[in-house]
Design a protein around this motif. Structure first.
Motif, PDB file in Angstrom:
ATOM      1  N   VAL A   1       0.841  -1.201   0.000  1.00  0.00           N
ATOM      2  CA  VAL A   1       0.000   0.000   0.000  1.00  0.00           C
ATOM      3  C   VAL A   1       0.878   1.254   0.000  1.00  0.00           C
ATOM      4  N   LYS A   2       0.525   2.190  -0.883  1.00  0.00           N
ATOM      5  CA  LYS A   2       1.313   3.417  -0.986  1.00  0.00           C
ATOM      6  C   LYS A   2       0.743   4.523  -0.095  1.00  0.00           C
ATOM      7  N   LYS A   3      -0.576   4.572  -0.040  1.00  0.00           N
ATOM      8  CA  LYS A   3      -1.232   5.610   0.742  1.00  0.00           C
ATOM      9  C   LYS A   3      -2.628   5.169   1.152  1.00  0.00           C
ATOM     10  N   MET A   4      -3.034   5.598   2.324  1.00  0.00           N
ATOM     11  CA  MET A   4      -4.435   5.413   2.724  1.00  0.00           C
ATOM     12  C   MET A   4      -5.024   6.785   2.999  1.00  0.00           C
ATOM     13  N   GLU A   5      -6.317   6.880   2.785  1.00  0.00           N
ATOM     14  CA  GLU A   5      -6.941   8.184   2.928  1.00  0.00           C
ATOM     15  C   GLU A   5      -8.414   8.017   3.242  1.00  0.00           C
TER      16      GLU A   5
ATOM     17  N   TRP B   1      -9.972   5.133   1.229  1.00  0.00           N
ATOM     18  CA  TRP B   1      -9.238   4.870  -0.007  1.00  0.00           C
ATOM     19  C   TRP B   1      -7.927   4.153   0.277  1.00  0.00           C
ATOM     20  N   VAL B   2      -7.655   3.126  -0.494  1.00  0.00           N
ATOM     21  CA  VAL B   2      -6.370   2.450  -0.377  1.00  0.00           C
ATOM     22  C   VAL B   2      -5.698   2.484  -1.753  1.00  0.00           C
ATOM     23  N   TYR B   3      -4.512   3.102  -1.782  1.00  0.00           N
ATOM     24  CA  TYR B   3      -3.763   3.210  -3.034  1.00  0.00           C
ATOM     25  C   TYR B   3      -2.602   2.234  -3.018  1.00  0.00           C
TER      26      TYR B   3
ATOM     27  N   GLY C   1      -0.399   1.319  -8.530  1.00  0.00           N
ATOM     28  CA  GLY C   1      -1.359   2.251  -9.104  1.00  0.00           C
ATOM     29  C   GLY C   1      -2.806   1.845  -8.899  1.00  0.00           C
ATOM     30  N   GLN C   2      -3.028   0.657  -8.332  1.00  0.00           N
ATOM     31  CA  GLN C   2      -4.429   0.248  -8.130  1.00  0.00           C
ATOM     32  C   GLN C   2      -5.051   1.031  -6.983  1.00  0.00           C
ATOM     33  N   VAL C   3      -6.342   1.286  -7.093  1.00  0.00           N
ATOM     34  CA  VAL C   3      -7.047   2.049  -6.053  1.00  0.00           C
ATOM     35  C   VAL C   3      -8.276   1.259  -5.620  1.00  0.00           C
TER      36      VAL C   3
ATOM     37  N   GLN D   1     -11.647   1.540  -3.069  1.00  0.00           N
ATOM     38  CA  GLN D   1     -12.381   2.392  -2.141  1.00  0.00           C
ATOM     39  C   GLN D   1     -13.396   1.576  -1.376  1.00  0.00           C
TER      40      GLN D   1
END
Lengths: 292, 285
Positions: free
Chosen positions: A160-164, A171-173, A177-179, A181
């Protein structure tokens, strides 16, 4: 209500002017930027922040005394980091006389209670030089984040690159590049129970509080609340640390912050009230009334 | 005031307590501050760490003694042998029930003091004296030590081992405001002291377990880390955001629970932190 945003001297939309900070920042890089400025100017000797640990996305509080260490803490990890646990240690092993600390609204409450009622915080109260609060609707235990990412979003935590959390979704990135939600309806039951009695959304007791809500993507909403906060913020602005926009001129603006703050406080106030009649003539504890 | 100080001198001294009273009055004459409160430090079975903490306010202590409080009783600090009448008694240490003098003195403290403050873990909860089982030279029979609240009614708790100079200072300033301040100041002092009074009502037992019983088990813990910061013996760590107490290490001082923002959190006081901290700073200048 009218008190949902706490006392503040200034509310503004801002982002850091430092490209390095923005590269890994959650939004506008406010916290890292203020601490960086305060460290470099000698306003603080170090800052208690949360950084990476030996498990992916599990934060670990640590004391950053250099900009390099500070940079490791960029970004949000949506689970518990007991930052306040270092508040005395920072003045002892680390020898800090002027501490910076970042935390959730409840952690700001802990800091202020600690300053007014320093039961076990000898010589700490006057060493809090800068307390930065982050907006918080609720937090998660580490295991909840693991379950959400691995079971619900079907991603490996390592990748995982980022969570938001924003726009009503979690959101999980991924690194590739996959996203994914997840609707917040799914995440709610995994929330930390202690968050459900919290009556503060925008860290009303911080010197400066900040969060994404109210500002456009890549920007943060900032409340400057105390004299200390005001002093540092205006110096940082003068030093060119931030780009700013009047909060009245950005979308979605302060109205959304107020709306979410009121939603949180109303919901949790109800929880507090329900706790009073949780059993049969038996109540659960209410910390806002008594320690008994 | 002058008359008062002269009169007892002319009379034969009936009891020792009056001698002490006179001494105090005479001292007051040197530096007359009309509205000071009378504070005493009563030493039960403790290590004197609480008294050292009071003294560790350094210049602040001198200001307190100059402007707000006369120290009318205190081993090593005031040359007074018997417990005099006072507004606030700061009691340090637990009470050894095999020691008659201690038992008599704590009861006398209750009679003589308008407000009894248990200062430190031993006075509040027994703290490390909870582990005493006697057998120490030269009084091996002294084996039972009780928190002050098990023998007399205690009004205010200042937990912790040692209690911090800053909390003792804050309570002293608030006690002064409560007894001598204007209406607003009295209101603030009342609100400030309320949770510390509620802690006194809560009981005489404390342990790191309180974090489990009264915070985590109650669904209130949010993992801020206050308890770990407050623990004087580093018995508390956080595992995945929740406190983990090493109960073998816990000395039962009560600091962790009292420090927890989910033990008590009085919005009406803490929200005003900036002004209150400034006021306390100002009062001690």
């Amino acid at each position: 209500m009218g008190t949902e945003l706490g006392n503040y001297k200034l509310c503004i939309s801002a982002r850091s002017t430092d490209k390095e900070i923005l590269k890994k920042a959650q939004d506008g890089g406010i916290v890292t930027q203020i601490f960086k400025y305060a460290l470099e100017e000698g306003i603080i000797d170090g800052a208690i922040v949360s950084g990476p640990s030996d498990e992916p996305w599990r934060p670990r509080p640590f004391v950053a005394t250099t900009v390099e260490e500070l940079m490791k803490s960029r970004g949000t990890r949506y689970n518990i980091s007991p930052n306040v646990s270092f508040i005395k240690e920072a003045t002892r092993s680390y020898g800090l006389d002027r501490i910076g600390i970042v935390g959730t609204p409840c952690q700001m409450q802990a800091v202020r209670k600690g300053q007014l009622y320093p039961v076990g915080l000898r010589d700490v109260p006057d060493k809090i030089a800068l307390a930065i609060g982050i907006f918080c609707m609720e937090n998660f235990p580490y295991q909840s984040i693991k379950q959400l990412v691995e079971d619900h979003a079907a991603m490996k935590l390592e990748s995982v690159k980022k969570m938001e959390i924003g726009k009503g979704k979690f959101w999980v990135y991924g690194e590739r590049g996959q996203v994914v939600q997840l609707p917040l309806k799914v995440t709610h039951k995994y929330e930390q129970p202690g968050c459900h009695v919290c009556l503060d959304y925008v860290a009303n007791l911080a010197d400066v509080s900040t969060g994404s809500v109210g500002s456009p993507d890549g920007w943060s909403t900032v409340f400057v609340r105390t004299k200390k906060g005001d002093d540092i913020w205006s110096k940082a602005i003068a030093a060119g640390c931030f780009e700013t926009k009047p909060i009245e001129q950005v979308k979605p603006g302060l109205e959304l912050v107020s709306k979410l703050a009121n939603e949180k406080i109303t919901k949790n106030q109800k929880t507090v009230e329900e706790r009073a009649k949780f059993g049969v003539n038996k109540a659960l504890r209410n910390p806002y009334i008594s320690p008994k | 005031m002058k008359d008062n100080s002269v009169k007892p001198e002319e009379k034969p001294v009936p009891v020792k307590a009056d001698v002490e009273k006179k001494a105090v009055v005479l001292q007051k004459e040197d530096k007359p501050v009309a509205d000071k409160i009378k504070v005493g430090h009563v030493h039960m079975s403790g290590c004197t760490g609480c008294l050292v903490s009071l003294a560790d306010n350094y210049g602040g202590l001198l200001t307190i003694l100059d402007k707000y409080a006369d120290l009318v009783y205190g081993l090593t600090l005031a040359d007074v042998r018997h417990i005099p009448k006072m507004d606030v008694a700061l009691v340090e240490g637990s009470v050894c029930i095999q020691d008659k003098i201690s038992v008599d003195e704590i009861k006398e403290t209750r009679e003589k003091a308008a407000v009894v403050v248990a200062v430190g873990g031993c006075a509040c909860y027994g703290n490390i004296t909870r582990f005493a089982r006697g057998g120490q030279t030269n009084q091996p029979q002294h084996e039972s030590f009780l928190p002050v609240g098990d023998l007399i009614k205690v009004d205010v708790y200042i937990p912790g081992c040692a209690p911090t100079p800053q909390l003792i200072r804050n309570v002293c300033v608030m006690a002064y405001l409560l007894l001598k301040g204007n209406k607003d100041q009295q209101d603030l002092a009342k609100k400030y002291l309320t949770p510390l009074m509620q802690l006194a009502e809560r009981g005489t037992e404390a342990c790191g377990c309180d974090l489990m019983y009264d915070v985590v088990n109650q669904g209130l813990c949010m993992g801020c880390g206050s308890c770990a910061a407050a623990c004087p013996v580093r018995a508390i760590t956080h595992e995945y955001g929740k406190p983990n107490v090493n109960r073998e290490m816990c000395i039962k001082c009560g600091a962790c629970y009292a420090q927890c923002p989910r033990s008590f959190f009085n919005f009406d006081v803490i929200t005003g932190f900036e002004g209150i901290l400034e006021a306390i700073d100002g009062a001690l200048k």
